[in-house]
Design an enzyme around this catalytic site. Structure first.
Site, PDB file in Angstrom:
ATOM      1  N   HIS A   1       1.195  -1.139   0.721  1.00 48.63           N
ATOM      2  CA  HIS A   1      -0.027  -0.066  -0.496  1.00 48.63           C
ATOM      3  C   HIS A   1       0.612   1.461   0.333  1.00 48.63           C
ATOM      4  O   HIS A   1       0.781   1.721  -0.600  1.00 48.63           O
ATOM      5  CB  HIS A   1      -0.731   0.119   1.544  1.00 48.63           C
ATOM      6  CG  HIS A   1      -1.767  -1.557   1.541  1.00 48.63           C
ATOM      7  ND1 HIS A   1      -1.733  -2.123   2.342  1.00 48.63           N
ATOM      8  CD2 HIS A   1      -3.271  -0.861   0.427  1.00 48.63           C
ATOM      9  CE1 HIS A   1      -2.813  -3.382   2.386  1.00 48.63           C
ATOM     10  NE2 HIS A   1      -3.459  -2.226   0.893  1.00 48.63           N
TER      11      HIS A   1
ATOM     12  N   MET B   1       2.854  -9.557  -0.373  1.00 52.37           N
ATOM     13  CA  MET B   1       3.050  -9.268   0.483  1.00 52.37           C
ATOM     14  C   MET B   1       1.672  -9.236   0.696  1.00 52.37           C
ATOM     15  O   MET B   1       0.488  -8.012  -1.075  1.00 52.37           O
ATOM     16  CB  MET B   1       2.974  -7.264   0.547  1.00 52.37           C
ATOM     17  CG  MET B   1       4.586  -7.351   0.577  1.00 52.37           C
ATOM     18  SD  MET B   1       5.236  -6.615   2.635  1.00 52.37           S
ATOM     19  CE  MET B   1       6.594  -6.160   1.858  1.00 52.37           C
TER      20      MET B   1
END
Ligand code: PAF
Length: 282
Positions: free
Chosen positions: A37, A184
């Site tokens: 992110h 991730m």
């Protein structure tokens, strides 16, 4: 940085940014932020004046037996990470704010949602397309950022944007990985130590196939088989597929166009997805 929870306030604050002729970047997330992110936020900061991060665990994209209730949430930590990353606005509404009583209108994606994850998660991409359109309508971003790990999601969002003439540029940001290769994901936190070790087989398989592709392997079945060979220790493989990056249909044989080698599998009760892009030289 401001955290905003209502549609009304979001519109007011963003009206100021638009009046000041600011370029708005949107990073849609379900929170529990990680380096992936942060890469989206960094890309947004580089390409816009005002970065908005939405944090909303979207109930309509979860199936009845999926992990909506247990999906990791930590708004305080997310806000700190956003502040440190230079985000201007965090939009963190509650469910009622975005899906008020009597809500019944959805965005239904087409063929692109019928393969890969769409086969195993019926209705998932309808929920994704709906919430992404709602966020686009609320934030009116000039540009929006999505991670390549969710490759099918990126393809569907691009299609929806084109089909519905939405005035937003969609940018796909490369997958961020742990040093050992694991993609991730907020769901990685579900993995116990031993599961975490076994989960590595997915990226290992994809990389092994990618390496063979680099030295000339163009046989679709052979590339898929290389990935599958690594997945012995995986509890349940949902798919390993090589698909055309535009249509998401099975790649042509031998490989002559860019293709995504995609995998989805359960390690314990955690569902993980990953992919790499293979680009034949023309
Ligand atoms: O990729 C995600 O985290 C979600 O699918 C998204 C795009 C934020 C929509 O809820």
């Amino acid at each position: 940085m401001q955290t905003i929870t209502t549609v009304l306030e979001l519109r007011q604050v963003l009206a100021e940014a638009v009046n000041a002729d600011k370029r708005i970047g949107l990073v849609p997330t379900m929170g529990y932020l990680h380096e992936g992110h942060l890469a989206l936020i960094e890309a947004s900061r580089a390409q816009s004046d005002v970065t908005v991060v939405s944090i909303f665990v979207n109930p309509t994209q979860f199936g009845p037996s999926e992990d909506l209730a247990t999906y990791p949430r930590d708004l305080v930590r997310d806000e700190r990470l956003c502040r440190e990353a230079g985000v201007a606005i965090v939009f963190a509404p509650n469910v009622q704010e975005l899906y008020p009583t009597h809500f019944e209108t959805f965005v239904e994606p087409g063929e692109l949602a019928n393969s890969l994850c769409g086969v195993f998660r019926p209705g998932h991409f309808r929920g994704v397309a709906t919430i992404v359109c709602k966020l686009f309508n609320l934030v009116r971003p000039d540009v929006a950022f999505f991670g390549q790990k969710d490759f099918q999601q990126c393809a569907i969002v691009r299609r929806v944007v084109a089909d519905l003439n939405l005035p937003v540029e969609v940018i796909t940001v490369p997958t961020v990985r742990e040093p050992d290769g694991l993609a991730m994901s907020s769901r990685n936190r579900y993995l116990g130590e031993e599961e975490r070790r076994r989960a590595l087989a997915i990226s290992r398989g994809l990389f092994a196939a990618g390496a063979e592709f680099q030295i000339g392997e163009r046989n679709v079945e052979a590339l898929v088989a290389i990935v599958r060979r690594q997945l012995d220790e995986i509890d349940r493989v949902q798919y390993v597929e090589l698909v055309d990056t535009d249509t998401l249909k099975p790649a042509t044989r031998p490989l002559s166009r860019p293709a995504a080698l995609c995998a989805a599998a359960y390690v314990g009760s955690t569902r993980l997805i990953d992919n790499i892009i293979l680009k034949p030289k023309v």
